[in-house]
Design a protein around this motif. Structure first.
Motif, PDB file in Angstrom:
ATOM      1  N   MET A 263     -32.953  28.341  53.762  1.00 13.56           N
ATOM      2  CA  MET A 263     -33.360  29.031  55.095  1.00 13.56           C
ATOM      3  C   MET A 263     -32.167  30.154  55.345  1.00 13.56           C
ATOM      4  O   MET A 263     -31.088  29.471  55.694  1.00 13.56           O
ATOM      5  N   ASN A 264     -32.343  31.312  55.235  1.00 13.87           N
ATOM      6  CA  ASN A 264     -31.496  32.337  55.366  1.00 13.87           C
ATOM      7  C   ASN A 264     -31.795  33.196  56.689  1.00 13.87           C
ATOM      8  O   ASN A 264     -33.129  33.199  56.995  1.00 13.87           O
ATOM      9  N   SER A 265     -30.892  33.778  57.153  1.00 15.99           N
ATOM     10  CA  SER A 265     -31.389  34.590  58.202  1.00 15.99           C
ATOM     11  C   SER A 265     -32.140  34.208  59.402  1.00 15.99           C
ATOM     12  O   SER A 265     -33.005  34.579  60.061  1.00 15.99           O
ATOM     13  N   LEU A 266     -31.615  32.729  59.823  1.00 15.63           N
ATOM     14  CA  LEU A 266     -32.344  32.099  60.720  1.00 15.63           C
ATOM     15  C   LEU A 266     -32.401  32.703  62.018  1.00 15.63           C
ATOM     16  O   LEU A 266     -31.471  33.492  62.312  1.00 15.63           O
ATOM     17  N   LYS A 267     -33.592  32.512  62.774  1.00 19.05           N
ATOM     18  CA  LYS A 267     -33.782  33.116  63.966  1.00 19.05           C
ATOM     19  C   LYS A 267     -34.173  31.891  65.083  1.00 19.05           C
ATOM     20  O   LYS A 267     -34.457  30.663  64.757  1.00 19.05           O
ATOM     21  N   PRO A 268     -33.908  32.161  66.236  1.00 22.34           N
ATOM     22  CA  PRO A 268     -34.078  31.214  67.248  1.00 22.34           C
ATOM     23  C   PRO A 268     -35.524  30.656  67.223  1.00 22.34           C
ATOM     24  O   PRO A 268     -35.966  29.389  67.570  1.00 22.34           O
TER      25      PRO A 268
ATOM     26  N   SER B   9     -27.501  30.091  57.952  1.00 21.81           N
ATOM     27  CA  SER B   9     -28.434  29.392  56.768  1.00 21.81           C
ATOM     28  C   SER B   9     -28.343  27.965  56.929  1.00 21.81           C
ATOM     29  O   SER B   9     -27.390  27.253  57.192  1.00 21.81           O
ATOM     30  N   LEU B  10     -29.448  27.592  56.348  1.00 17.59           N
ATOM     31  CA  LEU B  10     -29.425  25.812  56.008  1.00 17.59           C
ATOM     32  C   LEU B  10     -30.245  25.648  54.831  1.00 17.59           C
ATOM     33  O   LEU B  10     -31.126  26.531  54.595  1.00 17.59           O
ATOM     34  N   ARG B  11     -30.026  24.591  54.376  1.00 18.54           N
ATOM     35  CA  ARG B  11     -30.973  24.102  53.210  1.00 18.54           C
ATOM     36  C   ARG B  11     -31.276  22.551  53.365  1.00 18.54           C
ATOM     37  O   ARG B  11     -30.583  21.764  53.471  1.00 18.54           O
ATOM     38  N   LEU B  12     -32.770  22.633  53.387  1.00 17.62           N
ATOM     39  CA  LEU B  12     -33.243  21.085  53.741  1.00 17.62           C
ATOM     40  C   LEU B  12     -33.705  20.727  52.244  1.00 17.62           C
ATOM     41  O   LEU B  12     -34.238  21.365  51.394  1.00 17.62           O
TER      42      LEU B  12
END
Length: 125
Positions: A83-88, A17-20
Motif C-alpha cells: 500500500m503506497n500513497s496512503l490516505k486517511p 507506505s505499508l505492506r500487509l
C-alpha cells in the motif's frame, strides 16, 4: 480448511507506505484465489484487491487502483498487499480472504469462505 493470519498493519502518516502479509495454512494454497477486504468503523466490509492462484491475474477496487499492489508467493503460502500513497480514508481493519476455488476473481465478501482475524491500518493526516 484454511487458516489465515494477517500482519503488517500499523500507524502511518498520509503519503506513507505499508505492506500487509497474510500467511495461509491448511490446504494447497495455489488452488485458492485470494483477496483483501477492509472495514472502517460503522461501515460495510469493502473489497480492496484479489489475485488468482498463479498470481498472474489481479483485480482492484477503483479507490486503490494505482496505489495498492496485491501479490503472492506460493512457495511461502503468503499473499501480500503493498500500500503506497496512503490516505486517511484508507484507515480500516484489513482482512485477508480465501476462495475455495480459483475460478475467477470476485469482489463480494460472501464469495470467500475463509477469513483472517484482520490487521489494523491507521493513516494520520
Amino acid at each position: 480448511q484454511v487458516q489465515l493470519v494477517e500482519s503488517g498493519g500499523g500507524l502511518v502518516q498520509a503519503g506513507g507506505s505499508l505492506r500487509l502479509s497474510c500467511a495461509a495454512s491448511g490446504r494447497t494454497f495455489s488452488s485458492n484465489a485470494m483477496a483483501w477486504f477492509r472495514q472502517a468503523p460503522g461501515k460495510e466490509r469493502d473489497f480492496v484487491a484479489a489475485i488468482n492462484g498463479n498470481g498472474r491475474t489481479t483485480y482492484y477496487a477503483d479507490s486503490v487502483k494505482g496505489r495498492f499492489t496485491i501479490s503472492r508467493d506460493n512457495a511461502k503460502n503468503t499473499v501480500y498487499l503493498q500500500m503506497n500513497s496512503l490516505k486517511p480514508e484508507d484507515t480500516a481493519l484489513y482482512y485477508c480472504a480465501a476462495d475455495l476455488t480459483d475460478t475467477g476473481l470476485k469482489s463480494l465478501a460472501n464469495a470467500y469462505s475463509y477469513w483472517g482475524q484482520g490487521t489494523q491500518v491507521t493513516v494520520s493526516s
